[in-house]
Write a protein that holds these residues in place. Structure first.
Motif, mmCIF file in Angstrom:
data_model
loop_
_atom_site.group_PDB
_atom_site.id
_atom_site.type_symbol
_atom_site.label_atom_id
_atom_site.label_comp_id
_atom_site.label_asym_id
_atom_site.label_seq_id
_atom_site.Cartn_x
_atom_site.Cartn_y
_atom_site.Cartn_z
ATOM 1 N N GLY B 360 -5.572 -4.059 14.635
ATOM 2 C CA GLY B 360 -4.862 -3.826 13.173
ATOM 3 C C GLY B 360 -3.302 -3.632 13.516
ATOM 4 N N ILE B 361 -2.489 -3.082 12.523
ATOM 5 C CA ILE B 361 -1.028 -2.739 12.857
ATOM 6 C C ILE B 361 -0.246 -1.152 12.057
ATOM 7 C CG2 ILE B 361 0.934 -3.817 11.195
ATOM 8 C CD1 ILE B 361 -0.562 -6.105 10.130
ATOM 9 N N ALA B 362 -0.163 -0.871 13.297
ATOM 10 C CA ALA B 362 0.128 0.260 13.472
ATOM 11 C C ALA B 362 1.293 0.300 12.546
ATOM 12 C CB ALA B 362 -0.060 1.398 14.033
ATOM 13 N N GLY B 363 1.960 0.081 12.090
ATOM 14 C CA GLY B 363 3.446 0.023 12.414
ATOM 15 C C GLY B 363 4.243 0.898 13.032
ATOM 16 N N PRO B 364 5.678 0.630 12.297
ATOM 17 C CA PRO B 364 6.109 0.611 11.257
ATOM 18 C C PRO B 364 6.558 -0.454 11.100
ATOM 19 C CG PRO B 364 8.104 1.870 13.008
ATOM 20 C CD PRO B 364 6.318 1.198 13.521
ATOM 21 N N GLY B 367 4.013 -5.470 9.347
ATOM 22 C CA GLY B 367 3.632 -6.276 8.215
ATOM 23 C C GLY B 367 3.609 -7.323 7.945
ATOM 24 N N THR B 368 2.801 -6.987 6.207
ATOM 25 C CA THR B 368 3.453 -8.409 6.214
ATOM 26 C C THR B 368 2.654 -8.492 4.851
ATOM 27 O OG1 THR B 368 1.463 -9.829 6.290
ATOM 28 C CG2 THR B 368 3.138 -9.975 7.560
ATOM 29 N N GLN B 369 2.821 -9.370 3.136
ATOM 30 C CA GLN B 369 2.484 -8.693 2.186
ATOM 31 C C GLN B 369 0.726 -8.827 1.935
ATOM 32 O OE1 GLN B 369 4.326 -9.762 -0.554
ATOM 33 N NE2 GLN B 369 3.342 -8.483 -2.078
ATOM 34 N N ASP B 370 0.562 -10.103 2.797
ATOM 35 C CA ASP B 370 -1.276 -9.946 3.178
ATOM 36 C C ASP B 370 -2.016 -8.663 4.246
ATOM 37 O OD1 ASP B 370 -1.005 -11.800 1.593
ATOM 38 O OD2 ASP B 370 -1.435 -13.656 2.941
#
Lengths: 425, 425
Positions: B360-364, B367-370
């Motif tokens: 997954g994308i924990a950030g910050p 990230g992308t739109q999708d």
């Protein structure tokens, strides 16, 4: 002049021991950097009379700024707005604009999660009730905040979920009553030293010695032993710079490389700084992922952290990390030799520059006379062959031993990166 | 009769935000199960006047039993014993037996760590100063505790380090003044439901509906949303059993399999119970070891947990877990397909019965739109081929997303073990 502040956290869940409050320390820290002298953090249940009594107590103590967290939800036990209104002598009235805002948030929420929006809306009107003359703060979730003038005091009222509270903080302190109060506060300067491997009593002796030569009375010095690391936090106002500098120099002189940070940065941050483009991989047994998790706390960790193996079983140590089965049979799974082989295995497995191996007895079972609960073997190795290995007996319960093992491993990596080959013990 | 209690935590380190207090909730929970009605947890700094004012406030609120933590160390800012002595009208005197005990502890400490025992001993005499008529409690570390009668009140004074405090608790409540006070308290009964996937507002609606049919006023109900799990804690005295049973039945009826615990057990414990002899292995990317750490919190976890791979880089996903490079190229590293391949890879890699994959994308950043920050793909698979896969967008910052991903993964494993094949969505 001094502005005195206090934090009032509400909610029975803290008192039941179900959770540890994170908002109090967060708010207290923010107030401190704004120059507010924080008297305390008070956590009380949902009883309105306890809440009101604590507000009155804080008024009696001369507290200028009170920040509350929690008790703004849709359920009936959420009473903070009403009680603060009573404290300030300001009756509640419906804020129609706020009602519309909350409605919009809830409609979106109901759509996304396909919920019955009727049951959601029931709590809506309650959350839009605002003490007369208070400044409402737009919600990040569904609960709006408040900044409430209360005679000579100001009360900032924020919701309990940390993400909402933190997201509303800047708006709250910018609201006129809070802003005017904070303009009177004189910001602190801060100094934050972090040490590893220094007992608290040695630090106390150092502070006495330094204090004998320099007047440290203008400094607010806090020491805290946490998970094996010793934290020294110092706050002071303008004019005490020389005392602060003398303290810093005195501690660094006495404790040398045991001081791993002079800016409050964590052990993870210290290690990341020293990695300087090199990559790291880990092989964990008793810590079971905690070291990997620590090394990836920071954003951007994929630049240096390549991966880890949690090798709980002996098979995994042998097959994934290439630890010789014969070695485990000869020394046992918890030995400095196995930790070293695990560190080497992590380097090989992930093609990393630095590898760490941890194997130990977290307990409560599995201890022996020779290898008691808390006995942990840790090795940090570089691809070139330098390595640092230690096998301390760490105090505490299972969770303590696991956390401290991860901390000790970070410091071992720091020593390796800083010193190269391990000095003779 | 009711015995009212409160906790008073001292130490500037909590106010500075450097640490989150663990003692307050721990003590509060212990007091609660002894039948003490806890008014609050008050954290104040090291200023003696704030400490004394809070003690006086609690006396004014009719608090019978006050437990303090912290401020018993050897440094000069540790003032709790003196302030409590003043509050109780009991001057300090040197307890020579205690002085000898501390001396023995310190000598052993100095020997083990090869320290200068002179500097250690300097703080010794201070720690052996005891209010007249107080019952000293033997130290677990070097700081003794105290049980101090103070008029109609009793104050239990304990040191700050959680391990020491917890180790001294039983002796403290067994000391005569505390024991006599606690004999007057009527213990609570408790009910602890845990849910996952139920929004707080839905729960509020359920509570209103149940309350319309049954009088719940004798129940103390606390609800808390924590890391995606909804906790409902209920306390009541004898006579309210029927109301508690009606509440329990009403919630289980309305929220069915979303209720994962009726005893307060954690998601980890629920999963371990359902594993029933099967083994589990994990493959983690964004959670980076947190799921492995959660699965091994409990003693004896080596019976079911075999291991994990933290596959932060794509190479690690391909080489260690057998995720096809072509799949990553086609769907990206964060996709349900990759999560499924990681789960299968964990099964193969460790020979486990159950495998979990998280990416997954924990950030910050990232990230992308999708696939925004918080987008996480999780798959729980059984060796036989059944699997449950989900791809929620989780709220919060990096730490929240990581913690919640691990929690969501545990619940996905629970669903797999409970339901077998995933029902159509």
């Amino acid at each position: 002049m001094n502005v005195r502040g206090a934090v009032l956290v509400t909610g029975t869940e803290v008192l039941s021991g179900a959770t540890s409050d994170r908002n109090g320390p967060w708010i207290s820290r923010r107030l401190g950097t704004l120059g507010v002298e924080v008297e305390g953090i008070h956590q009380v249940g949902d009883r309105p009379e306890d809440l009101l009594a604590t507000l009155e107590f804080l008024r009696g103590r001369g507290i200028d700024l009170i920040v509350t967290s929690g008790g703004l939800g849709p359920t009936a036990d959420d009473l903070t707005a009403e009680v603060v209104g009573r404290f300030a002598g300001r009756p509640l009235r419906l804020d129609e604009e706020m009602e519309r805002k909350i409605e919009a948030v809830l409609a979106e929420f109901a759509r996304r999660f396909n919920l019955d929006s009727e049951s959601l809306r029931a709590g809506n009107r309650k959350q839009a009730m605002v003490p007369e003359g208070a400044v409402p703060i737009d919600p990040v979730g569904t609960a709006p905040g408040l900044v409430v003038p209360a005679g000579d005091q100001v009360v900032i009222v924020l919701p309990g979920p940390p993400r909402e509270l933190q997201g509303m903080w800047e708006s709250a302190i910018a609201a006129a009553p809070a802003r005017e109060m904070l303009a009177r506060a004189e910001p602190y300067q801060e100094l934050a030293l972090r040490m590893f491997g220094v007992p608290e009593s040695e630090l106390a002796a150092s502070l006495r010695e330094i204090g004998a030569g320099t007047d440290l009375s203008a400094l607010e010095i806090t020491t805290c032993l946490r998970g094996g690391e010793l934290e020294v936090d110092v706050r002071y106002r303008d004019g005490a710079e020389e005392a602060a500098a003398a303290l810093r120099a005195g501690l660094v002189e006495r404790h040398g490389s045991f001081v791993f940070s002079e800016t409050g940065q964590s052990a993870t941050e210290a290690v990341v700084g020293l990695l300087d483009g090199r990559t790291i991989a880990v092989a964990e047994s008793c810590t079971s992922g905690l070291l990997a998790a620590r090394l990836t706390e920071r954003p951007g960790s994929s630049a240096y952290f390549v991966g880890g193996v949690v090798a709980y079983s002996n098979d995994a140590k042998v097959e994934l990390l290439g630890v010789p089965a014969e070695l485990i049979a000869r020394t046992g799974a918890v030995s400095t030799e196995v930790a070293e082989a695990m560190a080497d295995g992590a380097i090989e497995c992930f093609g990393a520059d630095i590898g760490v191996g941890i194997t130990g007895i977290a307990g409560p079972d599995g201890g022996t006379q020779d290898k008691p609960v808390g006995y942990v073997c840790i090795s940090a190795a570089a691809r070139g062959g330098e390595r640092h290995t230690r096998d301390p007996v760490l105090p505490g319960g299972r969770a303590d031993v696991r956390e401290r093992s991860a901390t000790a491993a970070l410091h071992l990596v720091r020593n390796l990166l800083l010193l190269g080959e391990q000095p003779p013990r």
